[in-house]
Design a protein around this motif. Structure first.
Motif, PDB file in Angstrom:
ATOM      1  N   TRP A  32       0.809  -1.228   0.000  1.00 43.73           N
ATOM      2  CA  TRP A  32       0.000   0.000   0.000  1.00 43.73           C
ATOM      3  C   TRP A  32       0.840   1.276   0.000  1.00 43.73           C
ATOM      4  N   GLU A  33       2.162   1.156   0.172  1.00 44.56           N
ATOM      5  CA  GLU A  33       3.046   2.318   0.192  1.00 44.56           C
ATOM      6  C   GLU A  33       4.258   2.105  -0.702  1.00 44.56           C
ATOM      7  N   ASP A  62       0.488   3.769  -3.378  1.00 38.01           N
ATOM      8  CA  ASP A  62       0.841   2.568  -4.148  1.00 38.01           C
ATOM      9  C   ASP A  62       0.912   2.825  -5.646  1.00 38.01           C
ATOM     10  N   ARG A  82      -3.400   6.365   0.894  1.00 33.85           N
ATOM     11  CA  ARG A  82      -4.067   5.868   2.098  1.00 33.85           C
ATOM     12  C   ARG A  82      -3.374   6.425   3.342  1.00 33.85           C
ATOM     13  N   CYS A 140      -1.929   6.327   6.897  1.00 32.64           N
ATOM     14  CA  CYS A 140      -1.288   5.250   7.666  1.00 32.64           C
ATOM     15  C   CYS A 140      -0.801   5.784   9.010  1.00 32.64           C
ATOM     16  N   VAL A 154      -2.623   0.736   7.323  1.00 37.39           N
ATOM     17  CA  VAL A 154      -3.612   1.697   6.857  1.00 37.39           C
ATOM     18  C   VAL A 154      -4.655   1.937   7.945  1.00 37.39           C
ATOM     19  N   GLU A 194      -9.286   0.983   6.176  1.00 36.94           N
ATOM     20  CA  GLU A 194      -9.230   0.025   5.077  1.00 36.94           C
ATOM     21  C   GLU A 194     -10.263   0.361   4.008  1.00 36.94           C
TER      22      GLU A 194
END
Length: 301
Positions: free
Chosen positions: A82-83, A107, A112, A114, A129, A132
């Protein structure tokens, strides 16, 4: 109703600019700043000329809040899916013995919000995250969240008594609340809406005798595209969803060449504020390439 007057003077030169080489050789901007053991610690978003990573987080130290010495390596880097493209735009509060950092994980498609924690600002434990699922799309994408600004104390009364609160979002601003700072729930309706293109939280909010003060960014159309300004809003302490007042004139606006021209033109983007020697030091990204500082105070009208 109490309103505030803000008087800040910008330093004419950045307090941090890109290095000649390394992980922060392309852009440095959007910092978090906090005091620790008599030092001013800055954690900043950094980009390199040599790759397409949109953010690593570097660290710099200062004795006076103006002159900074950099740590040679980033302290937070992309690790998870996600990162994988970048870790961006940190904001930090200290609660108890722990530092809590919100940041954006990107991403390549979706941003997102975090969370990470640390006891020393060097070694960070990532908690993933925060939301979600987030059903309010941006750029046609669901689950897009950014820019979490946490009030560093529990609410003592009102609807969210016993909880911590966070303002977040980068199109509208929403309110979230948590008992433990790791698991958050959000209110469905925005608490601050844009007067132009967007509105986005800045430094961690401050509890005043009149309510909760949130310094934030607003982007409005200009002659050469969007222009990012710094503004402030006041919310009720008993119900931090309720907007009491917001500035009509900006606290900061782009004026120097390094704020008008950079990776993104026409930007002052405030994300950190500390108090030193009775004055407030407000740190901001200038044109997404440099880090600037404005020094001043606010008072009631």
């Amino acid at each position: 109703m109490n309103t505030y007057r803000f008087e800040f003077k910008k330093l004419p030169r950045p307090v941090l600019s890109p290095s000649n080489e390394g992980f922060d050789s392309k852009n440095v901007y959007n910092p978090a700043v906090i005091k620790r053991r008599g030092k001013v610690v800055m954690l900043y978003r950094a980009e390199s000329k040599k790759d397409g990573v949109t953010g690593r987080i570097g660290l710099a130290l200062s004795e006076d809040g103006v002159n900074f010495i950099r740590h040679p390596e980033p302290v937070v880097e992309p690790e998870y899916q996600w990162e994988r493209i970048g870790v961006e735009d940190p904001r930090i509060v200290k609660i108890g013995t722990m530092y809590y950092m919100t940041y954006t994980g990107y991403d390549g498609k979706t941003a997102r919000l975090c969370m990470a924690t640390s006891k020393n600002l060097l070694n960070w434990k990532k908690h993933g995250v925060i939301f979600e699922e987030f059903p309010y799309p941006k750029h046609g994408r669901l689950n897009w969240t950014k820019s979490g600004a946490i009030l560093a104390e529990r609410m003592k009364s009102g609807l969210f008594k016993g909880c911590y609160i966070m303002y977040f979002g980068d199109s509208n601003v929403w309110l979230a609340y948590s008992k433990n700072l790791l698991y958050w729930e959000y209110e469905k309706e925005p608490v601050l809406r844009p007067r132009g293109h967007l509105v986005e939280p800045g430094p961690p909010p401050v509890l005043t005798e009149d309510g909760i003060l949130l310094i934030h960014s607003e982007a409005l159309p200009g002659n050469r595209g969007l222009v990012y300004y710094t503004h402030a809003a006041l919310f009720r302490e008993e119900d931090p969803r309720k907007l009491v007042w917001r500035t009509e004139k900006p606290i900061l606006k782009p004026t120097f060449k390094w704020e008008l021209y950079g990776w993104v033109n026409n930007v002052v983007f405030a994300e950190a504020m500390i108090e030193l020697e009775g004055k407030h030091y407000l740190y901001y990204g200038g044109a997404d390439r440099h880090i600037g500082l404005a020094v001043g105070r606010w008072e009631k009208n």
